[in-house]
Design an enzyme around this catalytic site. Structure first.
Site, PDB file in Angstrom:
ATOM      1  N   THR A   1      10.123  -5.620 -13.778  1.00 29.29           N
ATOM      2  CA  THR A   1       9.697  -6.973 -14.139  1.00 29.29           C
ATOM      3  C   THR A   1       8.574  -7.440 -13.225  1.00 29.29           C
ATOM      4  OG1 THR A   1      11.883  -7.487 -14.964  1.00 29.29           O
ATOM      5  CG2 THR A   1      10.476  -9.370 -14.405  1.00 29.29           C
TER       6      THR A   1
ATOM      7  N   SER B   1      -2.849  -3.825   0.853  1.00 29.06           N
ATOM      8  CA  SER B   1      -1.574  -4.513   1.097  1.00 29.06           C
ATOM      9  C   SER B   1      -1.855  -5.949   1.511  1.00 29.06           C
ATOM     10  CB  SER B   1      -0.873  -3.816   2.279  1.00 29.06           C
ATOM     11  OG  SER B   1       0.383  -3.354   1.929  1.00 29.06           O
ATOM     12  N   GLY B   2      -1.306  -6.913   0.780  1.00 27.24           N
ATOM     13  CA  GLY B   2      -1.615  -8.318   1.021  1.00 27.24           C
ATOM     14  C   GLY B   2      -1.347  -8.802   2.446  1.00 27.24           C
ATOM     15  N   HIS B   3      -0.238  -8.323   3.031  1.00 25.09           N
ATOM     16  CA  HIS B   3       0.162  -8.899   4.331  1.00 25.09           C
ATOM     17  C   HIS B   3      -0.762  -8.515   5.481  1.00 25.09           C
ATOM     18  CE1 HIS B   3       2.146  -5.371   6.373  1.00 25.09           C
ATOM     19  NE2 HIS B   3       2.087  -4.913   5.139  1.00 25.09           N
TER      20      HIS B   3
ATOM     21  N   ALA C   1       0.812  -1.223   0.000  1.00 29.21           N
ATOM     22  CA  ALA C   1       0.000   0.000   0.000  1.00 29.21           C
ATOM     23  C   ALA C   1       0.842   1.267   0.000  1.00 29.21           C
ATOM     24  CB  ALA C   1      -0.925  -0.001   1.202  1.00 29.21           C
ATOM     25  N   THR C   2       2.031   1.221   0.580  1.00 22.21           N
ATOM     26  CA  THR C   2       2.876   2.423   0.541  1.00 22.21           C
ATOM     27  C   THR C   2       3.144   2.789  -0.910  1.00 22.21           C
ATOM     28  OG1 THR C   2       3.890   1.921   2.670  1.00 22.21           O
ATOM     29  CG2 THR C   2       5.137   3.366   1.196  1.00 22.21           C
TER      30      THR C   2
ATOM     31  N   ASN D   1      -5.938   2.714  11.275  1.00 25.95           N
ATOM     32  CA  ASN D   1      -5.077   1.628  11.729  1.00 25.95           C
ATOM     33  C   ASN D   1      -4.750   1.685  13.211  1.00 25.95           C
ATOM     34  OD1 ASN D   1      -3.708   4.007  10.681  1.00 25.95           O
ATOM     35  ND2 ASN D   1      -1.798   2.980  11.156  1.00 25.95           N
TER      36      ASN D   1
ATOM     37  N   GLN E   1      -6.747  -1.316   6.043  1.00 24.77           N
ATOM     38  CA  GLN E   1      -7.285  -1.970   7.245  1.00 24.77           C
ATOM     39  C   GLN E   1      -8.754  -2.367   7.067  1.00 24.77           C
ATOM     40  OE1 GLN E   1      -5.512  -2.939   9.753  1.00 24.77           O
ATOM     41  NE2 GLN E   1      -3.612  -1.776   9.466  1.00 24.77           N
TER      42      GLN E   1
ATOM     43  N   CYS F   1       4.390   1.656  12.537  1.00 26.78           N
ATOM     44  CA  CYS F   1       5.102   2.714  11.811  1.00 26.78           C
ATOM     45  C   CYS F   1       5.367   3.909  12.708  1.00 26.78           C
ATOM     46  CB  CYS F   1       4.309   3.191  10.607  1.00 26.78           C
ATOM     47  SG  CYS F   1       3.789   1.852   9.567  1.00 26.78           S
TER      48      CYS F   1
END
Ligand code: PMP
Length: 378
Positions: A235, A197-199, A70-71, A150, A179, A321
């Site tokens: 790539t 963001s996947g994580h 996401a960043t 968040n 979130q 963060c």
């Protein structure tokens, strides 16, 4: 170990990991290569985007760009949109609630000649819609707002904001939904771009998505081979991109049930904590159920985190963060939370892997920590 820091990151789902490994082993080709193997990889990439379109019910409204998280999605969208708007709509509206990957980008744009306006926050941590209306004009090129906060978990009225912004055709509405996905139903009304963001939902670190209505609205911020519709050169990471589809699938399919499960845990903890004098709940009542922010006025958040950690309970002060910064958290200050409640705040965050045993263990540790600090509570 009891892991209650799921807003920072989550445990990767086994199926996501297996898919990542399998695509690496069998389809490690470059989707831009003209040979048969490259074409096969390209077809898989196209199919992954179709699946995301279907899973999120997007009706082909958005171009889909795979990113590293996401960043990066926020940077590509915000900087890219702003560049296009500068000449004719140089005002940006945001709030102090945003994650640094939005706020710091907007601040940097402020140093490049954009005028930044901060919308007021109501006492329950929401965007003040009346104030937003008063800030809107034909000069506004960009409005950016998070879906779910968040640190506190409050849910923003995205559809209402979307409807307000829609009345100003020059304004682009960007949503940071990091979130929100998998936790609350996603709102797309009036939304021109959205990041994830996947994580944060049992995917992998380094996996992200940017949805954008008409990618040509974005000026690329990176130059290179022109992959990903020209806005994310480099790539293509096929195994990462294919495996995030699995994470999205589970997040969407399980959202309603997870919401119910986490609401039950959250309510149980709210009742439990309510019994302890001197400890307060910072998160609003209608917050997303995976985040519960507490205040122990008179005690430092870091002291609490260490005390819980010693007993194998992992949680955090504010956000990962922000927790290394010395100053008081801007988000909590922006919500009008008293300074001593901010200093003594901790965030518990739950996820698909949180069990009622975890909550039981947390309660035991809470009682011990409470006994240690109760003299200090103001
Ligand atoms: N926005 C929000 C609301 C977040 O919680 C985070 C992660 N802390 C991000 C953006 C950035 O995500 P990532 O670190 O995966 O790029």
């Amino acid at each position: 170990m009891i892991y209650l820091d799921n807003a920072a990151t989550t445990k990767p789902d086994q199926d996501v990991l297996d898919t990542f490994l399998k695509v690496n082993q069998t389809l490690y080709f470059n989707p831009s290569s003209p040979h048969k193997a490259g074409v096969q990889a390209e077809q898989l990439l196209v199919r992954a985007k179709q699946q995301i379109n279907t899973l999120l019910n997007l009706n082909n409204k958005y171009d889909i760009v795979f990113t590293s998280g996401a960043t990066e999605s926020n940077n590509i969208a915000l900087q890219g949109i702003a560049k296009k708007k500068k000449a004719f709509a140089p005002e940006i509206i945001t709030s102090v609630l945003e994650h640094p990957s939005v706020l710091e980008v907007v601040r940097a744009l402020g140093n490049q000649g954009f005028e930044i306006k901060f919308v007021d926050i109501t006492s329950d941590g929401k965007i003040d819609l009346e104030h937003l209306k008063s800030l809107m004009s034909d000069k506004v090129g960009l409005v950016t707002c998070m879906h779910v906060n968040n640190i506190m978990g409050q849910i923003q009225p995205i559809a209402e904001i979307g409807r307000i912004v829609k009345a100003y055709p020059k304004a682009h509405f960007h949503v940071d939904a990091v979130q929100a996905i998998g936790k609350v139903p996603l709102e797309f009304e009036g939304v021109h771009s959205l990041s994830m963001s996947g994580h944060k939902f049992n995917g992998l670190k380094g996996q992200g998505i940017l949805l954008v209505e008409n990618v040509h609205q974005i000026e690329p911020i990176m130059q290179g081979g022109g992959q990903e519709l020209g806005v994310r050169s480099g790539t293509i990471n096929l195994p990462i991109n294919i495996s995030i589809v699995k994470a999205i699938k589970y997040a969407v399919q399980n959202q309603a049930q997870l919401h119910e499960q986490l609401t039950a845990l959250n309510n149980e903890l709210r009742t439990f904590i309510g019994e302890y004098k001197g400890v307060y709940i910072n998160s609003p009542h209608d917050a997303a159920p995976h985040i519960l922010n507490l205040a122990f006025p008179g005690v430092k958040g870091e002291v609490l985190v260490n005390a819980f950690s010693k007993d194998e309970v992992m949680l955090s002060t504010t956000s990962a963060c922000a927790s290394k910064k010395a100053e008081l958290n801007e988000v909590l200050l922006g919500m009008g939370i008293a300074k001593r409640n901010i200093e003594g705040s901790i965030r518990l965050s739950f996820g698909a892997n949180t069990t009622s045993e975890d909550i039981g263990q947390f309660k035991e540790t809470f009682i011990k920590v409470y006994e240690e600090v109760r003299e200090l509570l103001k």
